[in-house]
Design a protein around this motif. Structure first.
Motif, mmCIF file in Angstrom:
data_model
loop_
_atom_site.group_PDB
_atom_site.id
_atom_site.type_symbol
_atom_site.label_atom_id
_atom_site.label_comp_id
_atom_site.label_asym_id
_atom_site.label_seq_id
_atom_site.Cartn_x
_atom_site.Cartn_y
_atom_site.Cartn_z
ATOM 1 N N PRO A 148 0.852 -1.088 -0.004
ATOM 2 C CA PRO A 148 0.049 -0.042 0.214
ATOM 3 C C PRO A 148 0.722 1.234 -0.046
ATOM 4 O O PRO A 148 0.247 2.315 -0.626
ATOM 5 N N LEU A 149 2.108 1.227 0.811
ATOM 6 C CA LEU A 149 2.952 2.400 0.617
ATOM 7 C C LEU A 149 3.369 2.888 -0.546
ATOM 8 O O LEU A 149 3.274 4.026 -1.286
ATOM 9 N N VAL A 150 3.590 2.017 -1.720
ATOM 10 C CA VAL A 150 4.203 1.910 -2.943
ATOM 11 C C VAL A 150 2.898 2.558 -3.641
ATOM 12 O O VAL A 150 2.975 3.610 -4.628
ATOM 13 N N GLU A 151 1.775 1.975 -3.483
ATOM 14 C CA GLU A 151 0.566 2.228 -4.264
ATOM 15 C C GLU A 151 0.188 3.665 -3.985
ATOM 16 O O GLU A 151 -0.057 4.521 -4.900
ATOM 17 N N LEU A 152 0.440 4.204 -2.822
ATOM 18 C CA LEU A 152 0.105 5.573 -2.339
ATOM 19 C C LEU A 152 1.009 6.514 -2.889
ATOM 20 O O LEU A 152 0.707 7.654 -3.569
ATOM 21 N N LEU A 153 2.320 6.242 -2.994
ATOM 22 C CA LEU A 153 3.234 7.007 -3.719
ATOM 23 C C LEU A 153 3.045 7.137 -5.061
ATOM 24 O O LEU A 153 3.698 8.337 -5.872
ATOM 25 N N LEU A 154 2.588 5.802 -5.676
ATOM 26 C CA LEU A 154 2.583 5.961 -7.226
ATOM 27 C C LEU A 154 1.567 7.010 -7.717
ATOM 28 O O LEU A 154 1.397 7.298 -9.060
ATOM 29 N N ARG A 155 0.628 7.183 -7.196
ATOM 30 C CA ARG A 155 -0.718 7.871 -7.550
ATOM 31 C C ARG A 155 -0.398 9.410 -7.506
ATOM 32 O O ARG A 155 -0.686 10.387 -8.397
ATOM 33 N N SER A 156 1.040 10.020 -7.152
ATOM 34 C CA SER A 156 1.518 11.167 -7.094
ATOM 35 C C SER A 156 2.954 11.549 -7.787
ATOM 36 O O SER A 156 3.329 12.549 -7.947
ATOM 37 N N ALA A 157 3.388 10.262 -8.101
ATOM 38 C CA ALA A 157 4.849 10.351 -8.603
ATOM 39 C C ALA A 157 4.744 10.488 -10.117
ATOM 40 O O ALA A 157 3.562 10.200 -10.893
ATOM 41 N N ARG A 158 5.821 11.245 -10.484
ATOM 42 C CA ARG A 158 6.088 11.290 -12.228
ATOM 43 C C ARG A 158 6.929 10.201 -12.727
ATOM 44 O O ARG A 158 7.679 9.523 -11.975
ATOM 45 N N GLY A 159 6.828 10.158 -14.091
ATOM 46 C CA GLY A 159 7.652 9.249 -14.715
ATOM 47 C C GLY A 159 9.187 9.282 -14.244
ATOM 48 O O GLY A 159 9.698 10.322 -14.267
ATOM 49 N N THR A 160 9.898 8.118 -14.748
ATOM 50 C CA THR A 160 11.542 8.053 -14.592
ATOM 51 C C THR A 160 11.568 7.247 -15.872
ATOM 52 O O THR A 160 10.805 6.591 -16.310
ATOM 53 N N THR A 161 13.038 7.282 -15.924
ATOM 54 C CA THR A 161 13.571 6.582 -17.143
ATOM 55 C C THR A 161 13.433 4.838 -16.852
ATOM 56 O O THR A 161 13.767 4.581 -15.692
ATOM 57 N N ARG A 162 12.982 4.282 -17.826
ATOM 58 C CA ARG A 162 12.884 2.676 -17.636
ATOM 59 C C ARG A 162 13.848 1.971 -17.014
ATOM 60 O O ARG A 162 14.118 0.983 -16.371
ATOM 61 N N ARG A 163 15.054 2.345 -17.614
ATOM 62 C CA ARG A 163 16.341 1.557 -17.289
ATOM 63 C C ARG A 163 16.821 1.963 -15.831
ATOM 64 O O ARG A 163 17.745 1.237 -15.624
ATOM 65 N N ALA A 164 16.279 2.820 -15.328
ATOM 66 C CA ALA A 164 16.653 3.170 -13.657
ATOM 67 C C ALA A 164 16.207 2.156 -12.736
ATOM 68 O O ALA A 164 16.656 2.092 -11.694
#
Length: 620
Positions: free
Chosen positions: A428-444
């Motif tokens: 749930p913590l990752v789910e919560l952060l993903l709602r407001s996070a912006r994209g990052t490079t795939r290879r990272a």
């Protein structure tokens, strides 16, 4: 009871009817396609049905392989085709078309199967144009129904059209020992050196003995588990006699572990429940034995719980590497690389095959090593050698897979990305952060997962139960969210799940070891074992195409990042003695929640007729 419909009266002197009845089929005879359609309609929809040419000549085991394997909705051998309930409608439609064509006089004979065009002198696979079973098989293929065709090898399956070819086919049947082929094929095609040369030569006969007495693979699997638990109990006594008995019983448990799979292949008793029991019991046996060794060492005044937990963490992370890499490349395109080509060339040199299988320390070699060291040395030496061997094996396999991934021009599918996302066990913590996070490079993604894991484990090593560790655990949660922000389709993204596993398990291990209170490491061992079971359960669901565990379960146990943060907070807020109690309570909670849901799911899947799973897999 299954039903076999013979297309025409059996040839005088043929053993076909008796062979089918011995395989569990109720045999009925149809005079033409219309009669076969009527008989097919009378078979209950929840039963297997087979259409068999009455002129069939072949080994009984060829019929067994083609008509009784529970893993496939439809299967065929020359002259016979079968359908389980999942493919019954397709078979019914194909037979209806044959009936209509026959009634309208519009039937056109199908040519012989292309794979047999170049076999004019062979009698192991003969097809003819006027063969209803063959036409139905072709029709199922044309309708897009996957029809399994087992590898028959030297077994005979033929439909002779004249007395001469019938006589030749019968001579071919007589020249091949059906039972010898069946017994030989019961052994896994690819296995470790110790298993191949020291266990399978006699365990296959034990499998046949079990089959003739009506024992099931699940019963043998359970016997293997009980034997391993008794071995763990002997090791827990801490006496030399107990250690020797433990080593012997561990080998016996492994013999039974090989026997259950060989029994499943010998009698084709595959099941969803059996595959789950076999996989999970293997882990339960090994880790229970680790605990027994640690208890035995404690009786002698030597605390090796940290080594036992370290061995479990390392072995579990190794398996996650295997699972994640295989899922990432399960259906990848352009699946070649110079590293893979080199591996194939090495496989052409006989002795290198066995060396490479041994150095990865598969289950046979690993259990033999543990058993011998237990009987001859001390638990500390046993765990130390095991850790060194597993560390080398992990380095070897992971390095090879990294090289393959970097040199391979592969395109991974959405299915692979979903499987890797499920294997991450993000909560749930990752789910919560993903709602407001912006994209990052795939290879990272793998680098973020690695950096987060190093951060949280190193903070536990440096500061132990302190606020610094809590802050670093918060950083780990953030980096975990960033790592899974985009689909895991990069060349090294399969490393993300094992990095998460290493971070969570490593944090628990370090904080428990630094607490300095007797009993904390055993509590941590229980917690990691419960969480590891959850992760293995996820893998086996994905492998069985059953999907990942429900999100409600993942949220209920916190996800990897939630548990890691919780453990660091508990270590910082509680006294060492209270921390031990908290770890114990957390272990019990996770075990109960995960086990209840897992047992419910697999039993329901088994009763619901889910497709049987039998994965030869790697010799893990």
């Amino acid at each position: 009871m299954s039903t076999a419909i013979l297309t025409g009266q059996p040839v005088p002197g043929s053993s076909l009817e008796g062979d089918l009845r011995s395989l569990g089929f109720d045999v009925r005879v149809a005079t033409d396609a219309g009669d076969a359609e009527t008989l097919l309609a009378a078979v209950p929809p929840d039963q297997r049905v087979a259409i068999v040419d009455s002129r069939f000549v072949g080994h009984q085991h060829a019929l067994r392989l083609g008509l009784t394997d529970p893993r496939f909705p439809a299967a065929a051998v020359p002259g016979a085709v079968t359908a389980r309930p999942a493919a019954r409608q397709a078979l019914t439609r194909a037979l209806a078309r044959e009936t209509s064509a026959a009634a309208g006089g519009a039937h056109t004979a199908l040519p012989a199967s292309p794979e047999h065009d170049d076999l004019p002198e062979r009698t192991d696979a003969v097809t003819v144009a006027d063969n209803l079973a063959e036409r139905l098989t072709e029709a199922l293929d044309a309708d897009g129904v996957p029809v399994h065709r087992p590898e028959l090898g030297t077994l005979v399956a033929a439909v002779p059209t004249d007395p001469q070819t019938r006589n030749e086919a019968r001579q071919a049947v007589a020249s091949v020992d059906d039972e010898a082929v069946r017994l030989r094929s019961a052994v896994k095609a690819r296995d470790g050196f110790f298993t191949t040369h020291f266990i399978s030569p006699y365990s296959r006969y034990l499998a046949r003995w079990c089959a003739r007495r009506g024992l099931t693979p699940n019963q043998v699997t359970t016997a293997s588990l009980l034997t391993a638990l008794i071995a763990a109990g002997c090791a827990a006594t801490g006496s030399r006699g107990g250690f020797i008995a433990a080593g012997v019983l561990l080998i016996l448990s492994f013999v039974l572990d090989c026997t259950d799979g060989q029994l499943a292949r010998y009698s084709l008793q595959y099941s969803t429940l059996g595959a789950w029991l076999d996989a999970t019991f293997d882990r339960a046996k090994e880790y229970a034995y680790y605990a027994g060794l640690a208890l035995g060492a404690a009786r002698g005044g030597d605390d090796v719980w940290a080594l036992a937990l370290g061995a479990m963490v390392l072995q579990t992370c190794r398996h996650v590497v295997d699972f994640a890499f295989n899922e990432a490349n399960h259906d990848a395109t352009a699946n070649t690389s110079p590293t893979a080509a080199l591996s194939d060339r090495l496989d052409s040199v006989g002795w290198t095959v066995w060396v490479r299988r041994m150095i990865v320390l598969p289950i046979g070699e690993r259990w033999a090593l543990i058993a011998v060291l237990t009987a001859a040395t001390t638990p500390r030496i046993t765990f130390t050698v095991l850790l060194i061997g597993c560390a080398f094996a992990a380095t070897y396999t992971t390095a090879g897979r990294v090289l393959r991934s970097l040199t391979r021009k592969a395109t991974r599918t959405d299915r692979a990305a979903r499987a890797l996302a499920d294997l991450t066990d993000s909560g749930p913590l990752v789910e919560l952060l993903l709602r407001s996070a912006r994209g990052t490079t795939r290879r990272a993604a793998p680098y973020l997962a690695l950096a987060g894991g190093v951060l949280v484990v190193c903070s536990a090593l440096l500061w132990g139960a302190g606020w610094q560790s809590v802050l670093c655990a918060v950083g780990y949660v953030v980096m975990s969210a960033l790592a899974v922000l985009r689909p895991l389709t990069g060349p090294l993204d399969w490393l993300v799940p094992p990095f998460f596993r290493a971070a969570e398990y490593g944090t628990v291990l370090v904080l428990a070891a630094k607490s300095g209170v007797n009993g904390t490491l055993p509590a941590a061992f229980g917690l990691v074992a419960a969480v590891a079971y959850h992760h293995y359960d996820t893998v086996y669901r994905i492998r069985g195409d059953a999907g990942a565990p429900p999100r409600t379960l993942v949220r209920a146990v916190g996800g990897h990042e939630g548990r890691t943060l919780l453990v660091t907070v508990l270590a910082a807020l509680l006294t060492a003695e209270q921390f031990k109690v908290a770890l114990t309570a957390l272990a019990v909670y996770v075990a109960l929640v995960v086990l209840v849901e897992s047992i419910r799911f697999w039993v329901a899947a088994h009763k619901g007729g889910a497709p049987a799973v039998h994965d030869e897999g790697e010799p893990a």
